[in-house]
Design a protein around this motif. Structure first.
Motif, PDB file in Angstrom:
ATOM      1  N   LEU A 100       0.826  -1.206   0.000  1.00  0.00           N
ATOM      2  CA  LEU A 100       0.000   0.000   0.000  1.00  0.00           C
ATOM      3  C   LEU A 100       0.861   1.258   0.000  1.00  0.00           C
ATOM      4  O   LEU A 100       0.585   2.216  -0.725  1.00  0.00           O
ATOM      5  N   LYS A 101       1.922   1.256   0.785  1.00  0.00           N
ATOM      6  CA  LYS A 101       2.804   2.427   0.852  1.00  0.00           C
ATOM      7  C   LYS A 101       3.427   2.717  -0.511  1.00  0.00           C
ATOM      8  O   LYS A 101       3.461   3.859  -0.962  1.00  0.00           O
ATOM      9  N   MET A 102       3.914   1.676  -1.171  1.00  0.00           N
ATOM     10  CA  MET A 102       4.539   1.846  -2.480  1.00  0.00           C
ATOM     11  C   MET A 102       3.514   2.338  -3.509  1.00  0.00           C
ATOM     12  O   MET A 102       3.799   3.241  -4.312  1.00  0.00           O
ATOM     13  N   ALA A 103       2.334   1.756  -3.485  1.00  0.00           N
ATOM     14  CA  ALA A 103       1.286   2.144  -4.429  1.00  0.00           C
ATOM     15  C   ALA A 103       0.879   3.598  -4.244  1.00  0.00           C
ATOM     16  O   ALA A 103       0.697   4.342  -5.222  1.00  0.00           O
ATOM     17  N   HIS A 104       0.741   4.037  -2.992  1.00  0.00           N
ATOM     18  CA  HIS A 104       0.346   5.417  -2.725  1.00  0.00           C
ATOM     19  C   HIS A 104       1.383   6.398  -3.249  1.00  0.00           C
ATOM     20  O   HIS A 104       1.045   7.462  -3.772  1.00  0.00           O
ATOM     21  N   TYR A 106       3.146   6.220  -5.803  1.00  0.00           N
ATOM     22  CA  TYR A 106       3.061   6.377  -7.256  1.00  0.00           C
ATOM     23  C   TYR A 106       1.625   6.488  -7.761  1.00  0.00           C
ATOM     24  O   TYR A 106       1.371   6.355  -8.950  1.00  0.00           O
ATOM     25  N   GLN A 107       0.704   6.725  -6.841  1.00  0.00           N
ATOM     26  CA  GLN A 107      -0.696   6.975  -7.189  1.00  0.00           C
ATOM     27  C   GLN A 107      -1.345   5.833  -7.961  1.00  0.00           C
ATOM     28  O   GLN A 107      -2.138   6.049  -8.899  1.00  0.00           O
ATOM     29  N   ALA A 108      -1.002   4.602  -7.597  1.00  0.00           N
ATOM     30  CA  ALA A 108      -1.651   3.433  -8.188  1.00  0.00           C
ATOM     31  C   ALA A 108      -2.890   3.085  -7.370  1.00  0.00           C
ATOM     32  O   ALA A 108      -2.926   3.296  -6.149  1.00  0.00           O
ATOM     33  N   VAL A 109      -3.895   2.564  -8.036  1.00  0.00           N
ATOM     34  CA  VAL A 109      -5.100   2.099  -7.348  1.00  0.00           C
ATOM     35  C   VAL A 109      -4.741   0.869  -6.510  1.00  0.00           C
ATOM     36  O   VAL A 109      -3.977   0.005  -6.951  1.00  0.00           O
ATOM     37  N   THR A 110      -5.287   0.786  -5.311  1.00  0.00           N
ATOM     38  CA  THR A 110      -4.988  -0.348  -4.431  1.00  0.00           C
ATOM     39  C   THR A 110      -6.255  -1.115  -4.070  1.00  0.00           C
ATOM     40  O   THR A 110      -7.289  -0.534  -3.760  1.00  0.00           O
ATOM     41  N   VAL A 111      -6.128  -2.438  -4.137  1.00  0.00           N
ATOM     42  CA  VAL A 111      -7.208  -3.339  -3.732  1.00  0.00           C
ATOM     43  C   VAL A 111      -6.558  -4.347  -2.786  1.00  0.00           C
ATOM     44  O   VAL A 111      -5.928  -5.309  -3.221  1.00  0.00           O
ATOM     45  N   CYS A 112      -6.689  -4.101  -1.503  1.00  0.00           N
ATOM     46  CA  CYS A 112      -5.971  -4.877  -0.495  1.00  0.00           C
ATOM     47  C   CYS A 112      -6.862  -5.972   0.085  1.00  0.00           C
ATOM     48  O   CYS A 112      -7.998  -5.711   0.488  1.00  0.00           O
ATOM     49  N   GLY A 113      -6.335  -7.179   0.138  1.00  0.00           N
ATOM     50  CA  GLY A 113      -7.099  -8.309   0.644  1.00  0.00           C
ATOM     51  C   GLY A 113      -7.354  -8.225   2.136  1.00  0.00           C
ATOM     52  O   GLY A 113      -6.484  -7.827   2.912  1.00  0.00           O
ATOM     53  N   ALA A 114      -8.560  -8.607   2.537  1.00  0.00           N
ATOM     54  CA  ALA A 114      -8.930  -8.634   3.953  1.00  0.00           C
ATOM     55  C   ALA A 114     -10.174  -9.501   4.103  1.00  0.00           C
ATOM     56  O   ALA A 114     -10.969  -9.616   3.174  1.00  0.00           O
ATOM     57  N   MET A 115     -10.334 -10.100   5.275  1.00  0.00           N
ATOM     58  CA  MET A 115     -11.513 -10.922   5.516  1.00  0.00           C
ATOM     59  C   MET A 115     -12.257 -10.480   6.776  1.00  0.00           C
ATOM     60  O   MET A 115     -13.421 -10.116   6.724  1.00  0.00           O
ATOM     61  N   SER A 116     -11.588 -10.491   7.894  1.00  0.00           N
ATOM     62  CA  SER A 116     -12.256 -10.152   9.151  1.00  0.00           C
ATOM     63  C   SER A 116     -12.455  -8.646   9.271  1.00  0.00           C
ATOM     64  O   SER A 116     -11.760  -7.865   8.607  1.00  0.00           O
ATOM     65  N   PRO A 117     -13.378  -8.207  10.132  1.00  0.00           N
ATOM     66  CA  PRO A 117     -13.534  -6.769  10.362  1.00  0.00           C
ATOM     67  C   PRO A 117     -12.239  -6.103  10.808  1.00  0.00           C
ATOM     68  O   PRO A 117     -11.955  -4.968  10.420  1.00  0.00           O
ATOM     69  N   ALA A 123      -6.680  -2.422   6.809  1.00  0.00           N
ATOM     70  CA  ALA A 123      -6.389  -2.069   5.421  1.00  0.00           C
ATOM     71  C   ALA A 123      -6.875  -0.660   5.099  1.00  0.00           C
ATOM     72  O   ALA A 123      -6.192   0.109   4.414  1.00  0.00           O
ATOM     73  N   MET A 124      -8.038  -0.321   5.586  1.00  0.00           N
ATOM     74  CA  MET A 124      -8.578   1.012   5.337  1.00  0.00           C
ATOM     75  C   MET A 124      -7.789   2.084   6.076  1.00  0.00           C
ATOM     76  O   MET A 124      -7.608   3.196   5.578  1.00  0.00           O
ATOM     77  N   ALA A 125      -7.283   1.742   7.261  1.00  0.00           N
ATOM     78  CA  ALA A 125      -6.500   2.703   8.036  1.00  0.00           C
ATOM     79  C   ALA A 125      -5.205   3.071   7.318  1.00  0.00           C
ATOM     80  O   ALA A 125      -4.712   4.204   7.426  1.00  0.00           O
ATOM     81  N   VAL A 126      -4.659   2.113   6.561  1.00  0.00           N
ATOM     82  CA  VAL A 126      -3.433   2.378   5.806  1.00  0.00           C
ATOM     83  C   VAL A 126      -3.754   3.027   4.463  1.00  0.00           C
ATOM     84  O   VAL A 126      -2.871   3.496   3.752  1.00  0.00           O
ATOM     85  N   GLY A 127      -5.027   3.061   4.098  1.00  0.00           N
ATOM     86  CA  GLY A 127      -5.434   3.820   2.926  1.00  0.00           C
ATOM     87  C   GLY A 127      -5.751   3.056   1.666  1.00  0.00           C
ATOM     88  O   GLY A 127      -5.656   3.610   0.567  1.00  0.00           O
ATOM     89  N   ALA A 154     -17.103   0.734   4.366  1.00  0.00           N
ATOM     90  CA  ALA A 154     -16.071  -0.148   3.813  1.00  0.00           C
ATOM     91  C   ALA A 154     -16.334  -0.432   2.332  1.00  0.00           C
ATOM     92  O   ALA A 154     -17.378  -0.990   1.976  1.00  0.00           O
ATOM     93  N   PRO A 155     -15.389  -0.090   1.436  1.00  0.00           N
ATOM     94  CA  PRO A 155     -15.562  -0.310  -0.013  1.00  0.00           C
ATOM     95  C   PRO A 155     -15.141  -1.729  -0.401  1.00  0.00           C
ATOM     96  O   PRO A 155     -14.014  -1.971  -0.828  1.00  0.00           O
ATOM     97  N   ILE A 156     -16.055  -2.670  -0.244  1.00  0.00           N
ATOM     98  CA  ILE A 156     -15.724  -4.085  -0.395  1.00  0.00           C
ATOM     99  C   ILE A 156     -15.986  -4.584  -1.820  1.00  0.00           C
ATOM    100  O   ILE A 156     -17.040  -4.331  -2.402  1.00  0.00           O
ATOM    101  N   VAL A 157     -15.000  -5.319  -2.344  1.00  0.00           N
ATOM    102  CA  VAL A 157     -15.091  -5.931  -3.668  1.00  0.00           C
ATOM    103  C   VAL A 157     -14.894  -7.435  -3.502  1.00  0.00           C
ATOM    104  O   VAL A 157     -13.794  -7.877  -3.167  1.00  0.00           O
ATOM    105  N   PRO A 158     -15.926  -8.251  -3.708  1.00  0.00           N
ATOM    106  CA  PRO A 158     -15.765  -9.699  -3.564  1.00  0.00           C
ATOM    107  C   PRO A 158     -15.035 -10.321  -4.748  1.00  0.00           C
ATOM    108  O   PRO A 158     -15.311  -9.988  -5.901  1.00  0.00           O
TER     109      PRO A 158
END
Length: 212
Positions: A100-104, A106-117, A123-127, A154-158
């Motif tokens: 996430l840090k590297m993507a931010h 260079y302004q790349a879109v990030t889709v970070c995996g997560a399951m539990s709340p 993941a959202m806290a890191v952006g 939460a912007p969730i994408v299954p």
């Protein structure tokens, strides 16, 4: 000039990302061409695809208005290699702060995996721009609805198990977009005709438009 807001709008407009996972580099490239012809605007190539970064280089050279991403990005080294190849979206199956840090940067879109709340919140806290719910088919649409009770933002994408038959359930549950794979990417398998991939892509996009 690349603009992240425009990239996120591409995903919002079609409501889906296409995950292209094959065992052959040229097949993945041809599928990508057909998927783009069918109207998709966001594609992901997992690192496991042979020559994934070469495919990204080819496509980003040919298309300036398509979101080309690399998946299974585990750390900053994976992220840097993908970005140098021209990727403008990074996808992980697990929570990866270094990605996430590297993507931010260079302004790349990030889709970070997560399951539990807890993971989703981290993941959202890191952006992360979006949360990849994986493997979504183990939990079903109701899981998103349940998570959204305390976390409606939460912007969730299954990813996993999303079909043209059940995609309406995922959006009804609150998904902001969906990750689609084999329904589209294997449409040519019967006779090798990539026009079937074009048709499957168009059909899925229309289905999403109809249910929204």
């Amino acid at each position: 000039m690349w603009k992240k807001a425009a990239a996120l709008q591409m995903i919002s407009d079609t409501g889906m990302m296409v995950i292209i996972r094959t065992d052959e580099e040229e097949e993945a490239y041809l599928i990508a061409k057909a998927v783009i012809e069918g109207g998709a605007r966001a594609l992901e190539f997992p690192y496991a695809v042979p020559g994934a970064l070469r495919i990204v280089q080819r496509l980003t050279h040919e298309y300036s208005n398509i979101l080309i991403g690399v998946g299974t990005v585990l750390d900053s080294e994976h992220a840097a290699a993908a970005l140098l190849a021209g990727a403008n979206m990074l996808v992980s199956s697990s929570f990866s702060p270094s990605m996430l840090k590297m993507a931010h940067q260079y302004q790349a879109v990030t889709v970070c995996g997560a399951m539990s709340p807890t993971e989703i919140d981290a993941a959202m806290a890191v952006g992360t721009d979006m949360v990849k719910l994986f493997p979504a088919d183990f939990f079903g649409p109701q899981y998103i609805k349940t998570v959204h009770a305390p976390m409606p933002y939460a912007p969730i994408v299954p990813f996993g198990g999303v079909t043209i038959e059940n995609v309406g359930e995922w959006f009804a549950a609150g998904a902001v977009a969906v990750g689609v794979g084999s329904y589209i990417t294997k449409a040519h398998k019967k006779d090798g005709n990539y026009d079937h991939v074009v048709e499957a892509t168009s059909k899925f996009i229309k289905r999403i438009k109809d249910i929204r």
